[in-house]
Design a protein around this motif. Structure first.
Motif, PDB file in Angstrom:
ATOM      1  N   CYS A 301      12.999   3.081  11.654  1.00 20.28           N
ATOM      2  CA  CYS A 301      12.677   4.403  11.255  1.00 20.28           C
ATOM      3  C   CYS A 301      12.215   5.000  12.461  1.00 20.28           C
ATOM      4  N   VAL A 302      11.431   4.895  13.026  1.00 25.06           N
ATOM      5  CA  VAL A 302      10.791   5.554  14.260  1.00 25.06           C
ATOM      6  C   VAL A 302      11.979   6.309  15.070  1.00 25.06           C
ATOM      7  N   LYS A 303      12.754   5.481  15.308  1.00 24.00           N
ATOM      8  CA  LYS A 303      14.395   5.434  16.009  1.00 24.00           C
ATOM      9  C   LYS A 303      14.709   6.450  15.304  1.00 24.00           C
ATOM     10  N   PHE A 304      14.730   6.652  14.459  1.00 23.27           N
ATOM     11  CA  PHE A 304      15.963   7.426  13.234  1.00 23.27           C
ATOM     12  C   PHE A 304      15.599   8.809  13.109  1.00 23.27           C
ATOM     13  N   CYS A 305      14.248   9.140  13.492  1.00 26.21           N
ATOM     14  CA  CYS A 305      14.002  11.070  13.586  1.00 26.21           C
ATOM     15  C   CYS A 305      14.103  11.001  14.815  1.00 26.21           C
ATOM     16  N   GLY A 306      13.642  10.326  15.422  1.00 28.28           N
ATOM     17  CA  GLY A 306      13.761  11.097  17.352  1.00 28.28           C
ATOM     18  C   GLY A 306      14.812  10.824  17.309  1.00 28.28           C
ATOM     19  N   ALA A 307      16.146  10.442  17.095  1.00 31.99           N
ATOM     20  CA  ALA A 307      17.670  10.186  17.068  1.00 31.99           C
ATOM     21  C   ALA A 307      18.171  12.120  16.863  1.00 31.99           C
TER      22      ALA A 307
END
Length: 845
Positions: A301-307
């Motif tokens: 979820c963090v990776k998605f928001c960051g990407a």
């Protein structure tokens, strides 16, 4: 050559077995510790006898019975107490600082010497022991895992932490100067100790003071039955070393000691085999599996928001909040698809994984994993270059961006974002200090030669040759040659073409008014949409080229639009007046002529600029691209007379002419000449960039007829790591082979070499190609980083910390790398679990 590990007995020697010389070695070590002297002893069969016995006939020596080890120890100790020296060597000289014969042995070790004449008759099995212990070395505290330390401070008397430290360090394995003279079948040779034994037998330990080998596990635990030769005196018999090692490994004591060392610090064997303990471990690991699964979903979820550059936190993130933020909403959505995560969120009381603190810790771990991966790629790369630029963020903080360029293990060019650096000001001293600090971490001592280029946007603080940034970097990294961004130079060329000619400057000012007129009012835009669907736009990078093309292609429609606004009674007087001005502008002969001229020029400028912003460009390819651009500008210059005639023939009679055909031709020629002159000056490949001409395919026929010696000399001077003679030979072969002429740049030529496995034959050419491919010709990647910075750190997110900014920027700009790193989530979890003591269990037993 005889086998040094042959299991043969000493021939022609009456030396007592090694076990019988144990007391002697022990006394020798004691004398070293007490007197702190440098001793050099050559122990032969004559030296084993009583002190002062002198030389004896070899036959009498063979008949002498073997002496008991204890008697020998008493004799040697008595000799040491008397201070006598009955050897054939000269006495130790206190004033020299080391003995005469130590100096002699050192010299002999450098130059092989035959044995002395009186030793030639009986040299088989002679042991030469060189003790290089000095007063300074004796006073130094030995390492806790060294043989000397273990003899002085027995392992069983140490604390548990000290024992675990010794186990972690493992056996001390220094180089040993053991030399053993022997002869076989009339041939004399010297046996010496090889470090390969440490690799073959990892339990071996060495001691420089005793100059012998020991068994590390046996020295630690000393189970009953352990041989003293492996724990007290050491083994120096190189001839029978293989046999002794094999025999020792098969002993019960050695096996027992090795098992004790292996399980030191763990539960004993009984506990490990206990069913309750095994069930406890299994339950713990099952809980770890569950926790890692939950944490992995949160990381996704963090990776998605960051990407996608989305804000993680909302205004209110409580469970009852109606606006918890994108991250919490995404976690809830994933939980609806994953039963384990859903159960965790409902039942967890201590660690949910959605708090602000956990978010920041996960972001720090992700940033650390990606940076470590990039640094590992840089470590394995042959060359690396940097790009740097500075800007001001929404919080008015000065941000310096650092980008690394290198060739990765897949032979692909990579430009990696490293970090944003918050600096106090944009002075040369501040920027250079920040860059040098980061480069010291990325390129430690011994790798400074790998930095071969530094690219900046050409600002005065960056490009100065005396005390500015590029000069300060070159003072530390000598091969880091400066490159002025070619995309910025293209901007400067077009600005130069317009700034010193008033008519051209006025033309672009008038052109910018079209976009400004329609952008201020939706009512005006509605009229524009009715007449023409393609709107004019202003861009920084392409010099209003889209505006030029739009106005030229829709000139008649725009004229009709402005006439409609001018003649309409639905607009205010200010709008009507501006519309009338645009009507007169579109009917002006000079404006229309310049519009037609720049409509021919701008497509070539756009094409060049778009090509310069690619990541996989190299100087060779750019040189060919620039040559095509200059050829295109020459063609336009040659077509100016026909352009002037066409414009004159097509002019309506009602229009008033301001410029005659001759004046138009002169103005157009001046524009083209200005662009050509500045392009030739700014895009000239000088200094280190001359190396690109060596691999320019269009110049291969010319180079084949006459080799470019001057360019080769400049290249080797700029990059001293290249072998000039071999490079010249390789280039000559390339110039004469017609197959290489089809390569359009350094990248295709490099790929040709790698695909055909020719990098060994053309090693210097491949190195030069790597240098050219690594050299950045633009700083477009830095500009992309600034665009990301503006999207991440917005007005509503202006209190973001620097670490969080870097982590989110890394997840956005290097999203593909994050996906490609094997087991990325696993490495993040490992770092997260090791950061501090966690209430939840994330580490397996």
């Amino acid at each position: 050559m005889p086998d040094f590990t042959a299991d043969e007995d000493f021939q022609g020697s009456n030396m007592a077995p090694e076990e019988e010389t144990k007391p002697q070695v022990k006394v020798e070590e004691e004398s070293i510790e007490i007197r702190h002297e440098v001793k050099v002893e050559v122990k032969t069969e004559e030296d084993v006898g009583p002190a002062g016995a002198g030389e004896q006939d070899s036959q009498e020596t063979e008949q002498q019975p073997e002496q008991d080890a204890a008697d020998q120890a008493e004799q040697v100790k008595a000799e040491a107490d008397r201070g006598g020296n009955y050897s054939r060597k000269r006495p130790y000289e206190e004033s020299r600082g080391y003995s005469y014969y130590e100096h002699r042995e050192e010299k002999r070790s450098r130059t092989p010497q035959p044995p002395a004449e009186d030793e030639e008759g009986n040299i088989d099995g002679t042991l030469v022991t060189i003790d290089t212990s000095s007063k300074m070395t004796t006073l130094m505290r030995p390492s806790p895992n060294s043989v000397r330390s273990l003899l002085q401070d027995p392992f069983e008397k140490r604390t548990l932490m000290e024992k675990l430290r010794v186990k972690e360090l493992g056996p001390d394995q220094p180089d040993l100067a053991i030399k053993q003279l022997a002869s076989e079948k009339g041939k004399r040779y010297t046996r010496g100790f090889s470090r390969n034994w440490y690799t073959r037998k990892t339990w071996l330990a060495g001691c420089n003071h005793a100059n012998a080998l020991f068994c590390f596990p046996c020295m630690l635990f000393k189970t009953t039955g352990t041989e003293a030769s492996w724990t007290v005196t050491g083994v120096r018999d190189m001839k029978h070393l293989s046999e002794k090692i094999k025999k020792h490994e098969n002993t019960r004591a050695h096996m027992d000691n090795s098992v004790k060392l292996a399980i030191l610090g763990r539960q004993n064997i009984a506990m490990q085999l206990d069913d309750c303990h095994r069930l406890s471990v299994r339950k713990h690991n099952e809980e770890v599996d569950k926790n890692r699964h939950v944490l992995s979903k949160i990381i996704d979820c963090v990776k998605f928001c960051g990407a996608f550059e989305l804000a993680l936190r909302g205004h209110d993130e409580t469970d009852s909040s109606e606006n918890p933020g994108i991250f919490r909403g995404l976690v809830d959505f994933v939980a609806s698809l994953d039963n384990v995560l859903e159960e965790h969120l409902k039942t967890a009381t201590v660690f949910k994984g959605t708090s602000k603190k956990v978010q920041n810790e996960l972001l720090d771990c992700m940033l650390s994993v990606v940076r470590s991966y990039i640094q590992e790629e840089v470590k394995n790369a042959n060359f690396v270059a940097i790009q740097a630029d500075e800007t001001t963020d929404i919080s008015t903080h000065c941000q310096l961006v650092l980008v690394l360029r290198y060739i990765d293990g897949n032979n692909e060019i990579q430009e990696r974002f490293m970090e944003f650096i918050n600096i106090q000001n944009a002075s040369a001293e501040t920027i250079s200090s920040a860059l040098l600090e980061r480069l010291h971490t990325i390129l430690p001592e011994g790798q400074k030669a790998k930095l071969i280029a530094q690219a900046y946007d050409g600002a005065a603080v960056m490009r100065g040759a005396t005390g500015d940034v590029q000069r300060k970097i070159m003072d530390v990294y000598e091969n880091a040659h400066y490159v002025h961004c070619y995309a910025h130079q293209l901007i400067l060329i077009m600005q130069q073409a317009t700034s010193h000619m008033p008519r051209i400057g006025t033309f672009f000012s008038d052109l910018a008014g079209f976009s400004a007129f329609f952008s201020r009012s939706p009512k005006r835009t509605a009229v524009l949409d009715q007449v023409v669907s393609h709107r004019a736009s202003m861009t920084r990078w392409n010099f209003h080229s889209r505006a030029v093309n739009t106005v030229f292609e829709h000139k008649d429609d725009l004229l009709k639009c402005f006439q409609t606004i001018r003649d309409s009674r639905n607009f205010d007087h200010h709008t009507v007046r501006e519309a009338g001005g645009f009507v007169r502008m579109l009917e002006d002969e000079t404006f229309c002529f310049l519009l037609a001229l720049f409509h021919k020029i701008m497509p070539h400028v756009d094409m060049l600029f778009n090509q310069l912003q690619k990541r996989d460009i190299d100087p060779v390819w750019i040189k060919a691209l620039l040559q095509r651009f200059k050829d295109s500008m020459l063609k336009i210059r040659m077509s100016i007379p026909s352009l002037c005639e066409d414009r004159t023939a097509g002019q309506p009679q009602k229009r008033q002419k301001i410029l005659g055909p001759g004046e138009q031709q002169r103005l157009a020629t001046e524009v083209c000449d200005t662009i050509l002159v500045h392009a030739e000056e700014r895009f000239a490949f000088t200094q280190h960039l001359v190396s690109a001409t060596l691999l320019h395919a269009e110049l291969f026929p010319q180079h084949s007829a006459r080799f470019p010696e001057a360019a080769l000399d400049t290249t080797v001077e700029a990059y001293p790591m290249l072998d000039k003679a071999k490079l010249k030979t390789e280039l000559s072969l390339i110039y004469e082979n017609s197959e290489f002429k089809a390569c359009s740049g350094a990248v295709p030529l490099y790929q040709f070499f790698m695909e055909n496995n020719l990098q060994g034959i053309f090693s210097e050419t491949v190195s030069l190609l790597k240098i050219l491919m690594t050299t950045p010709m633009t700083t477009a990647e830095s500009e992309r980083c600034f665009s990301t910075l503006k999207r991440i750190k917005t007005f509503l997110r202006n209190s973001m910390t620097q670490d969080r900014l870097n982590a989110l920027a890394m997840l956005s700009m290097e999203k593909k790398l994050v996906r490609d790193i094997p087991d990325f989530n696993k490495w993040v979890i490992e770092k997260f679990a090791m950061q501090k003591e966690r209430t939840e269990k994330f580490l397996y037993k």
